[in-house]
Design a protein around this motif. Structure first.
Motif, PDB file in Angstrom:
ATOM      1  N   ALA A  15      58.194  36.090  35.922  1.00  0.00           N
ATOM      2  CA  ALA A  15      56.922  35.541  35.452  1.00  0.00           C
ATOM      3  C   ALA A  15      57.114  34.089  35.031  1.00  0.00           C
ATOM      4  O   ALA A  15      56.280  33.229  35.317  1.00  0.00           O
ATOM      5  N   ASN A  16      58.228  33.811  34.380  1.00  0.00           N
ATOM      6  CA  ASN A  16      58.547  32.451  33.955  1.00  0.00           C
ATOM      7  C   ASN A  16      58.731  31.538  35.169  1.00  0.00           C
ATOM      8  O   ASN A  16      58.211  30.417  35.203  1.00  0.00           O
ATOM      9  N   VAL A  17      59.448  32.016  36.164  1.00  0.00           N
ATOM     10  CA  VAL A  17      59.659  31.232  37.387  1.00  0.00           C
ATOM     11  C   VAL A  17      58.318  30.946  38.064  1.00  0.00           C
ATOM     12  O   VAL A  17      58.059  29.827  38.496  1.00  0.00           O
ATOM     13  N   ARG A  18      57.445  31.942  38.156  1.00  0.00           N
ATOM     14  CA  ARG A  18      56.126  31.752  38.776  1.00  0.00           C
ATOM     15  C   ARG A  18      55.347  30.676  38.031  1.00  0.00           C
ATOM     16  O   ARG A  18      54.746  29.787  38.642  1.00  0.00           O
ATOM     17  N   THR A  19      55.362  30.719  36.707  1.00  0.00           N
ATOM     18  CA  THR A  19      54.652  29.719  35.901  1.00  0.00           C
ATOM     19  C   THR A  19      55.216  28.325  36.159  1.00  0.00           C
ATOM     20  O   THR A  19      54.466  27.361  36.331  1.00  0.00           O
ATOM     21  N   GLU A  53      63.187  37.260  48.230  1.00  0.00           N
ATOM     22  CA  GLU A  53      61.815  36.734  48.215  1.00  0.00           C
ATOM     23  C   GLU A  53      61.696  35.539  47.262  1.00  0.00           C
ATOM     24  O   GLU A  53      61.096  34.513  47.587  1.00  0.00           O
ATOM     25  N   TRP A  54      62.287  35.662  46.074  1.00  0.00           N
ATOM     26  CA  TRP A  54      62.234  34.566  45.105  1.00  0.00           C
ATOM     27  C   TRP A  54      63.040  33.372  45.584  1.00  0.00           C
ATOM     28  O   TRP A  54      62.656  32.220  45.381  1.00  0.00           O
ATOM     29  N   GLU A  55      64.182  33.629  46.205  1.00  0.00           N
ATOM     30  CA  GLU A  55      64.979  32.532  46.763  1.00  0.00           C
ATOM     31  C   GLU A  55      64.145  31.730  47.754  1.00  0.00           C
ATOM     32  O   GLU A  55      64.115  30.500  47.711  1.00  0.00           O
ATOM     33  N   ARG A  56      63.458  32.428  48.645  1.00  0.00           N
ATOM     34  CA  ARG A  56      62.635  31.775  49.670  1.00  0.00           C
ATOM     35  C   ARG A  56      61.514  30.959  49.016  1.00  0.00           C
ATOM     36  O   ARG A  56      61.267  29.810  49.400  1.00  0.00           O
ATOM     37  N   THR A  57      60.856  31.538  48.021  1.00  0.00           N
ATOM     38  CA  THR A  57      59.753  30.864  47.332  1.00  0.00           C
ATOM     39  C   THR A  57      60.237  29.604  46.625  1.00  0.00           C
ATOM     40  O   THR A  57      59.618  28.538  46.724  1.00  0.00           O
ATOM     41  N   ILE A  58      61.353  29.723  45.929  1.00  0.00           N
ATOM     42  CA  ILE A  58      61.892  28.567  45.201  1.00  0.00           C
ATOM     43  C   ILE A  58      62.362  27.487  46.174  1.00  0.00           C
ATOM     44  O   ILE A  58      62.084  26.301  45.975  1.00  0.00           O
ATOM     45  N   CYS A  59      63.028  27.884  47.240  1.00  0.00           N
ATOM     46  CA  CYS A  59      63.500  26.905  48.227  1.00  0.00           C
ATOM     47  C   CYS A  59      62.338  26.128  48.838  1.00  0.00           C
ATOM     48  O   CYS A  59      62.401  24.903  48.981  1.00  0.00           O
ATOM     49  N   THR A  60      61.266  26.828  49.180  1.00  0.00           N
ATOM     50  CA  THR A  60      60.078  26.175  49.739  1.00  0.00           C
ATOM     51  C   THR A  60      59.495  25.174  48.749  1.00  0.00           C
ATOM     52  O   THR A  60      59.138  24.048  49.114  1.00  0.00           O
ATOM     53  N   VAL A  82      71.692  21.597  44.202  1.00  0.00           N
ATOM     54  CA  VAL A  82      73.096  22.028  44.146  1.00  0.00           C
ATOM     55  C   VAL A  82      73.239  23.447  43.598  1.00  0.00           C
ATOM     56  O   VAL A  82      73.867  24.289  44.250  1.00  0.00           O
ATOM     57  N   PRO A  83      72.662  23.760  42.434  1.00  0.00           N
ATOM     58  CA  PRO A  83      72.813  25.143  41.962  1.00  0.00           C
ATOM     59  C   PRO A  83      72.108  26.151  42.869  1.00  0.00           C
ATOM     60  O   PRO A  83      72.570  27.285  43.013  1.00  0.00           O
ATOM     61  N   LEU A  84      71.029  25.734  43.508  1.00  0.00           N
ATOM     62  CA  LEU A  84      70.311  26.629  44.408  1.00  0.00           C
ATOM     63  C   LEU A  84      71.148  26.934  45.643  1.00  0.00           C
ATOM     64  O   LEU A  84      71.303  28.093  46.037  1.00  0.00           O
ATOM     65  N   VAL A  85      71.729  25.907  46.231  1.00  0.00           N
ATOM     66  CA  VAL A  85      72.580  26.081  47.411  1.00  0.00           C
ATOM     67  C   VAL A  85      73.764  26.993  47.082  1.00  0.00           C
ATOM     68  O   VAL A  85      74.181  27.808  47.900  1.00  0.00           O
ATOM     69  N   ALA A  86      74.269  26.876  45.868  1.00  0.00           N
ATOM     70  CA  ALA A  86      75.435  27.667  45.466  1.00  0.00           C
ATOM     71  C   ALA A  86      75.115  29.152  45.289  1.00  0.00           C
ATOM     72  O   ALA A  86      76.020  29.979  45.342  1.00  0.00           O
ATOM     73  N   LYS A  95      67.271  28.150  56.031  1.00  0.00           N
ATOM     74  CA  LYS A  95      65.879  27.675  56.064  1.00  0.00           C
ATOM     75  C   LYS A  95      65.693  26.453  55.177  1.00  0.00           C
ATOM     76  O   LYS A  95      64.943  25.536  55.525  1.00  0.00           O
ATOM     77  N   LEU A  96      66.387  26.431  54.040  1.00  0.00           N
ATOM     78  CA  LEU A  96      66.306  25.275  53.135  1.00  0.00           C
ATOM     79  C   LEU A  96      66.844  24.027  53.836  1.00  0.00           C
ATOM     80  O   LEU A  96      66.210  22.973  53.828  1.00  0.00           O
ATOM     81  N   VAL A  97      68.005  24.137  54.448  1.00  0.00           N
ATOM     82  CA  VAL A  97      68.600  22.999  55.138  1.00  0.00           C
ATOM     83  C   VAL A  97      67.711  22.547  56.286  1.00  0.00           C
ATOM     84  O   VAL A  97      67.474  21.340  56.468  1.00  0.00           O
ATOM     85  N   GLN A  98      67.164  23.489  57.065  1.00  0.00           N
ATOM     86  CA  GLN A  98      66.261  23.118  58.170  1.00  0.00           C
ATOM     87  C   GLN A  98      65.046  22.361  57.646  1.00  0.00           C
ATOM     88  O   GLN A  98      64.642  21.358  58.236  1.00  0.00           O
TER      89      GLN A  98
END
Length: 103
Positions: A15-19, A53-60, A82-86, A95-98
């Motif tokens: 919920a915090n991430v969505r906000t 699913e959350w990884e994809r949403t955050i990366c986008t 950097v922390p996301l890639v890790a 998908k993030l790199v593309q």
């Protein structure tokens, strides 16, 4: 028991991430900046569970943040990379790199 507490913490984190993701799209550059600063802490925190699913949403969202017209906001979104890639799975990373290369 402990698993119920873990599910509750995970749900609160989502919920915090969505906000934060919503604030990262605000018209107010200060809200966007603070949202990216907070999101950088979230993606650095190994106790926050992020499923595919959350990884994809955050990366986008990070790709959009990197393209923010306000330099300080863009830089803060870049701090999430950097922390996301890790921590993201290979599919989300590809998908993030593309998306970053295509921009």
């Amino acid at each position: 028991g402990a698993s119920a507490i873990h599910r509750h913490v995970k749900k609160m984190s989502h919920a915090n991430v969505r906000t934060l993701l919503d604030k990262a799209q605000s018209h107010d550059k200060d809200y966007r900046y603070m949202a990216w600063a907070d999101l950088a802490h979230v993606v650095e925190d190994p106790t926050v569970c992020l499923d595919v699913e959350w990884e994809r949403t955050i990366c986008t969202s990070v790709v959009r943040g990197v393209d923010d017209p306000i330099g300080e906001v863009s830089n803060m979104a870049q701090q999430c990379l950097v922390p996301l890639v890790a921590r993201v799975h290979e599919e989300a990373l590809a998908k993030l790199v593309q998306a970053l290369v295509a921009r």
